[in-house]
Write an enzyme that holds these catalytic residues in place. Structure first.
Site, PDB file in Angstrom:
ATOM      1  N   HIS A  14       0.730  -1.099  -0.168  1.00 31.46           N
ATOM      2  CA  HIS A  14       0.061   0.174   0.014  1.00 31.46           C
ATOM      3  C   HIS A  14       0.994   1.337  -0.040  1.00 31.46           C
ATOM      4  CE1 HIS A  14      -0.148   0.862   4.592  1.00 31.46           C
ATOM      5  NE2 HIS A  14       0.849   0.444   4.418  1.00 31.46           N
ATOM      6  N   CYS A  33       5.909   5.907   4.525  1.00 31.10           N
ATOM      7  CA  CYS A  33       4.572   5.320   4.009  1.00 31.10           C
ATOM      8  C   CYS A  33       4.097   5.850   2.733  1.00 31.10           C
ATOM      9  CB  CYS A  33       3.662   5.227   5.145  1.00 31.10           C
ATOM     10  SG  CYS A  33       4.105   4.125   6.492  1.00 31.10           S
ATOM     11  N   HIS A  39       4.953   0.228  -0.451  1.00 21.56           N
ATOM     12  CA  HIS A  39       5.814  -0.691   0.453  1.00 21.56           C
ATOM     13  C   HIS A  39       4.621  -1.700   1.150  1.00 21.56           C
ATOM     14  CE1 HIS A  39       3.649   2.135   3.062  1.00 21.56           C
ATOM     15  NE2 HIS A  39       3.787   1.397   4.006  1.00 21.56           N
ATOM     16  N   HIS A  41       3.576  -5.107   3.775  1.00 26.94           N
ATOM     17  CA  HIS A  41       3.614  -5.775   5.411  1.00 26.94           C
ATOM     18  C   HIS A  41       3.374  -6.988   5.102  1.00 26.94           C
ATOM     19  CE1 HIS A  41       3.855  -1.640   6.957  1.00 26.94           C
ATOM     20  NE2 HIS A  41       3.194  -1.101   6.111  1.00 26.94           N
ATOM     21  N   ASP A  79      -4.746 -10.834  -0.168  1.00 27.37           N
ATOM     22  CA  ASP A  79      -3.507 -11.428  -0.074  1.00 27.37           C
ATOM     23  C   ASP A  79      -2.714 -11.418  -1.291  1.00 27.37           C
ATOM     24  OD1 ASP A  79      -1.157 -13.042   1.160  1.00 27.37           O
ATOM     25  OD2 ASP A  79      -2.004 -14.681   0.305  1.00 27.37           O
ATOM     26  N   HIS A  80      -1.412 -10.758  -1.099  1.00 23.06           N
ATOM     27  CA  HIS A  80      -0.432 -10.516  -2.399  1.00 23.06           C
ATOM     28  C   HIS A  80      -1.054  -9.323  -3.317  1.00 23.06           C
ATOM     29  CE1 HIS A  80       1.395 -13.963  -0.738  1.00 23.06           C
ATOM     30  NE2 HIS A  80       2.738 -13.260  -1.173  1.00 23.06           N
ATOM     31  N   GLU A 126      -0.064  -4.591  11.603  1.00 23.65           N
ATOM     32  CA  GLU A 126       0.724  -4.060  10.386  1.00 23.65           C
ATOM     33  C   GLU A 126       2.385  -4.302  10.523  1.00 23.65           C
ATOM     34  OE1 GLU A 126       0.422  -0.141   8.000  1.00 23.65           O
ATOM     35  OE2 GLU A 126       1.663   0.305   9.762  1.00 23.65           O
TER      36      GLU A 126
END
Length: 136
Positions: A14, A33, A39, A41, A79-80, A126
């Protein structure tokens, strides 16, 4: 009243940046960020439901069922993925962990209510040091 929690994990990218701000303002407010190239997580999602134990089954809800609900409504969608670009329920929203928790709540509340349980909390880690809890 009993509470039960199911944990899931997902990986997602994100960027925190407002489109109505320039890069300097976004960097000032969001720091790393706001990286223009995103980037990511490794998130941990905890979903807590509450209610009464069914005397016939001994369960509040079947945890296998709760896993399927979490996967179908949330994990498989995030996810991903890039939270800003790929996730339908995050479109047009700043992809902060706070907003992510609120939007995940909205995805899960109705299917959990259909089971007779009540969604109590959505918690998202996070990082190992930062997490958000949302109670609706």
């Amino acid at each position: 009243m009993i509470y039960i929690t199911r944990k899931a994990s997902f990986n997602a990218a994100h960027k925190l940046a407002r489109t109505d701000w320039d890069d300097d303002k976004n960097s000032e407010v969001y720091g790393k960020c706001a990286n223009p190239n995103w980037h990511g997580h490794n998130y941990w999602l905890y979903v807590t439901v509450k209610g009464e134990v069914n005397p016939e089954t001994g369960f509040l809800v079947d945890l296998k069922w709760l896993k399927e609900v979490m996967n179908n409504y949330v994990v498989d969608k995030v996810d991903h993925k890039n939270l800003n670009l790929d996730v339908d329920f995050m479109k047009g929203k700043l992809a902060s962990t706070e907003n992510l928790a609120i939007e995940i709540w909205k995805q899960l509340e109705a299917p959990i209510a259909e089971s007779g349980a009540v969604l109590h909390c959505v918690k998202i880690y996070e990082t190992e040091n930062n997490f958000v809890e949302y109670f609706g």
